[in-house]
Scaffold this active site. Structure first.
Site, PDB file in Angstrom:
ATOM      1  N   TYR A 143       0.821  -1.211   0.000  1.00  0.00           N
ATOM      2  CA  TYR A 143       0.000   0.000   0.000  1.00  0.00           C
ATOM      3  C   TYR A 143       0.857   1.265   0.000  1.00  0.00           C
ATOM      4  O   TYR A 143       0.415   2.308  -0.479  1.00  0.00           O
ATOM      5  CB  TYR A 143      -0.898   0.041   1.240  1.00  0.00           C
ATOM      6  N   LYS A 194       2.965 -15.207   2.019  1.00  0.00           N
ATOM      7  CA  LYS A 194       3.279 -16.083   0.891  1.00  0.00           C
ATOM      8  C   LYS A 194       4.789 -16.299   0.884  1.00  0.00           C
ATOM      9  O   LYS A 194       5.501 -15.869  -0.030  1.00  0.00           O
ATOM     10  CB  LYS A 194       2.794 -15.445  -0.423  1.00  0.00           C
ATOM     11  N   ASP A 251      -6.482  -7.024   3.840  1.00  0.00           N
ATOM     12  CA  ASP A 251      -7.603  -6.374   3.164  1.00  0.00           C
ATOM     13  C   ASP A 251      -8.525  -7.432   2.568  1.00  0.00           C
ATOM     14  O   ASP A 251      -9.747  -7.403   2.741  1.00  0.00           O
ATOM     15  CB  ASP A 251      -7.050  -5.449   2.065  1.00  0.00           C
ATOM     16  N   ASP A 255     -12.337  -9.003   4.080  1.00  0.00           N
ATOM     17  CA  ASP A 255     -13.583  -8.956   3.305  1.00  0.00           C
ATOM     18  C   ASP A 255     -14.204 -10.351   3.247  1.00  0.00           C
ATOM     19  O   ASP A 255     -15.414 -10.515   3.381  1.00  0.00           O
ATOM     20  CB  ASP A 255     -13.317  -8.468   1.869  1.00  0.00           C
TER      21      ASP A 255
HETATM   22  C1  IPM Z   1     -10.478  -1.181   3.634  1.00  0.00           C
HETATM   23  C2  IPM Z   1     -10.696  -0.572   2.295  1.00  0.00           C
HETATM   24  C3  IPM Z   1      -9.560   0.379   1.995  1.00  0.00           C
HETATM   25  C4  IPM Z   1      -8.308  -0.446   1.895  1.00  0.00           C
HETATM   26  C5  IPM Z   1      -9.736   1.258   0.759  1.00  0.00           C
HETATM   27  C6  IPM Z   1     -11.012   2.057   0.809  1.00  0.00           C
HETATM   28  C7  IPM Z   1      -8.551   2.172   0.541  1.00  0.00           C
HETATM   29  O1  IPM Z   1     -10.845  -1.555   1.329  1.00  0.00           O
HETATM   30  O2  IPM Z   1     -10.374  -0.443   4.628  1.00  0.00           O
HETATM   31  O3  IPM Z   1     -10.433  -2.416   3.717  1.00  0.00           O
HETATM   32  O4  IPM Z   1      -7.999  -1.037   0.844  1.00  0.00           O
HETATM   33  O5  IPM Z   1      -7.608  -0.532   2.894  1.00  0.00           O
HETATM   34 MG    MG Z   2     -10.962  -3.550   2.106  1.00  0.00          MG
END
Ligand code: IPM
Ligand code: MG
Length: 370
Positions: A143, A194, A251, A255
């Site tokens: 990032y 990984k 990330d 999710d």
């Molecule tokens: C999260 C989101 C963010 C990320 C985006 C909005 C920049 O997906 O907080 O998980 O990728 O970290």
């Molecule tokens: Mg995210």
């Protein structure tokens, strides 16, 4: 009288302001009904800040964020700002806050409320009783790594570059947070990377192991490739307790984990930094979900993830565990009554608007406090 707690609220874009509106009602309720008072300020971030100031977060806002006990953020982004230059996008505001405040440990609990067992796309027996904590590294990795960018090569081709990079101290500090959390839970940590293809993954594995052997031998540590972890999360998620992983894998895995619990609309998060000279730990709390522009402004959004983010702030920044329990209990009671926003609706449930969900939560808080 305890000193007032300072809270900076950044509703952001899309459904951010709607869900934050419900959180403010909860804060107001606490001001009135509990022995705690908040100094609450509100400011702009993301697209809202771009519209007002031309940039996704101003220096003044970052400065304010640095000087409060906790920041509560809604969500950022939307189609209106999609075509902006990469460095000016709404998301950069969020990333700058994380980076400038050095919020390196992102706690993303995936907890399946019993009433929502059927809202998951997975079989009830797989998710019932699920309680995982993902600790995502938040200020390093791909990032933020340099070099990064898009360049045009002499032959006219274009080349995009990002860099995955971690240092010993970056790995150790986030791993320490995971080990300490595990001590208060069932005592197990799974570290994901990984290491089979990435040097940064090899380093990650070695440093986590070393820290464990030095200081956390009472915690059970295992290592897992991140792709395998993604698979195991849907195969048998209850094998996990605390997962610690890097920024990008975290990330993605968070999710995925969120859908185990029924909806992205349910999951809060805490982003924590180090404790400073004044004894304050920098912290920002936000729902895991995004700004959901497709349903923004329609009163359909689920405010629970943001309300639970407030509960995390009460627990981690304000040391108000009892009040945090109260807010979490209100959520549980509302869900148990079958009151649902559209994203978590089930046969026979009562589908309500964002504001009605807020009404129901306040009614439960009031009933419990009475
Ligand atoms: C999260 C989101 C963010 C990320 C985006 C909005 C920049 O997906 O907080 O998980 O990728 O970290
Ligand atoms: Mg995210």
């Amino acid at each position: 009288m305890p000193a007032n707690k300072s809270l900076l609220v950044l509703p952001g874009d899309g459904i951010g302001p709607e869900v934050m509106g419900q959180v403010r009602r909860v804060v107001d309720w606490m001001d009135k009904r509990r022995a705690v008072t908040f100094d609450l300020a509100e400011d702009l971030v993301g697209g809202a800040a771009i519209d007002a100031h031309g940039i996704p977060v101003t220096d003044a806002t970052v400065e304010k964020a640095m000087n409060v006990d906790a920041v509560l953020l809604g969500a950022v982004g939307g189609p209106k700002w999609d075509n902006l230059d990469f460095s000016k996008k709404p998301e950069r505001g969020l990333l700058r806050l994380r980076k400038d405040l050095q919020l390196y440990a992102n706690l993303r609990p995936a907890l399946c409320f019993e009433a929502l067992v059927d809202a998951s796309t997975l079989k009830p027996e797989i998710v019932s009783g699920l309680d995982i904590m993902i600790v995502r590294e938040l200020t390093g990795g791909v990032y933020f790594g340099e070099p990064r960018g898009i360049e045009t090569l002499p032959n006219g081709e274009r080349r995009g570059v990002n860099t995955q990079v971690y240092t010993t101290s970056e790995i150790r500090r986030v791993a320490a947070v995971a080990f300490e959390l595990a001590r208060k839970r069932s005592g197990r940590v799974t570290s994901c990377e990984k290491a089979n293809v990435m040097e940064s993954g090899v380093l990650w594995r070695e440093e986590v192991q070393r820290l464990h052997d030095e200081s956390f031998q009472d915690v059970e540590l295992s290592h897992m490739y991140a792709d395998n972890a993604a698979m195991q999360l849907v195969r048998n998620p209850k094998q996990f307790d605390v997962i610690v992983t890097d920024n990008l894998f975290g990330d993605i895995l968070s999710d995925e984990a969120s859908m185990l619990t029924g909806s992205l609309g349910m999951l809060p998060s805490a982003s924590l930094g180090d404790v400073d000279e004044t004894g304050r730990r920098k912290a920002m709390y936000e729902p895991v979900h995004g700004s959901a522009p497709d349903i923004a402004g329609q009163g359909k959004a689920n405010p629970i993830a943001t309300v639970l983010s407030l509960a995390m702030a009460l627990r981690y920044s304000f040391d108000l565990a009892e009040d945090a329990d109260l807010v979490e209990a209100a959520v549980e009671r509302v869900l148990a009554k079958g009151i649902r926003t559209a994203d978590i609706q089930a046969p026979g449930s009562q589908v309500v608007s964002t504001g009605q969900m807020g009404d129901a939560l306040l009614a439960e808080l009031e009933a419990m406090a009475a």
